[in-house]
Design a protein around this motif. Structure first.
Motif, PDB file in Angstrom:
ATOM      1  N   ALA A   1      16.722  17.966 -41.003  1.00 35.01           N
ATOM      2  CA  ALA A   1      15.589  18.864 -40.353  1.00 35.01           C
ATOM      3  C   ALA A   1      15.984  19.823 -39.194  1.00 35.01           C
ATOM      4  O   ALA A   1      15.304  21.000 -39.149  1.00 35.01           O
ATOM      5  CB  ALA A   1      14.414  18.063 -39.871  1.00 35.01           C
ATOM      6  N   LYS A   2      17.077  19.524 -38.363  1.00 37.49           N
ATOM      7  CA  LYS A   2      17.139  20.052 -37.390  1.00 37.49           C
ATOM      8  C   LYS A   2      18.470  21.028 -37.544  1.00 37.49           C
ATOM      9  O   LYS A   2      19.266  21.590 -36.510  1.00 37.49           O
ATOM     10  CB  LYS A   2      17.601  19.237 -35.995  1.00 37.49           C
TER      11      LYS A   2
ATOM     12  N   SER B   1      21.117  24.105 -38.026  1.00 43.46           N
ATOM     13  CA  SER B   1      21.039  25.486 -37.655  1.00 43.46           C
ATOM     14  C   SER B   1      21.172  26.305 -38.837  1.00 43.46           C
ATOM     15  O   SER B   1      21.353  25.946 -39.786  1.00 43.46           O
ATOM     16  CB  SER B   1      22.591  25.588 -37.077  1.00 43.46           C
TER      17      SER B   1
ATOM     18  N   ALA C   1      12.539  20.510 -45.689  1.00 41.10           N
ATOM     19  CA  ALA C   1      13.458  20.928 -44.348  1.00 41.10           C
ATOM     20  C   ALA C   1      14.967  20.520 -44.679  1.00 41.10           C
ATOM     21  O   ALA C   1      15.431  19.808 -45.576  1.00 41.10           O
ATOM     22  CB  ALA C   1      13.102  19.494 -43.365  1.00 41.10           C
ATOM     23  N   GLY C   2      15.600  21.303 -44.133  1.00 42.72           N
ATOM     24  CA  GLY C   2      17.442  20.966 -44.095  1.00 42.72           C
ATOM     25  C   GLY C   2      18.059  21.187 -45.508  1.00 42.72           C
ATOM     26  O   GLY C   2      17.736  22.170 -46.255  1.00 42.72           O
TER      27      GLY C   2
END
Length: 97
Positions: A33-34, A36, A68-69
């Motif tokens: 999810a985080k 870049s 996400a991601g």
């Protein structure tokens, strides 16, 4: 509601269909999810190649069913490929509660 294969004929039928109608299954897993923006662009390029290959081979992609991601990248790539591959999202049980 949690789905167990041994108690769910519809889920068993879906799994049988995937096995019957595909040459390969790619399973994605990760807590990305985080991720870049640069990493996500690289993933989209990888999935673009998968979309091209999927036009010649029957491919299914299974992922965590979230937006996400890596899972989001798979969805975007599927749309960009003209839905060339099956995308099966399996959300964690806690996401469905």
């Amino acid at each position: 509601m949690r789905a167990r294969v041994d108690h769910n004929p519809q889920l068993r039928a879906l799994i049988a269909s995937v096995h019957r109608d595909t040459d390969a299954v790619v399973v994605l897993s990760g807590g990305a999810a985080k991720m870049s923006a640069a990493a996500q662009r690289d993933l989209l390029a990888m999935f673009a190649a998968l979309g091209t290959l999927a036009k010649e081979r029957r491919i299914a992609v299974g992922d965590g069913g979230t937006r996400a991601g890596i899972m989001e990248a798979a969805g975007k790539a599927r749309l960009a490929s003209g839905r060339a591959f099956r995308l099966i999202g399996v959300a964690p049980a806690r996401a469905c509660e």
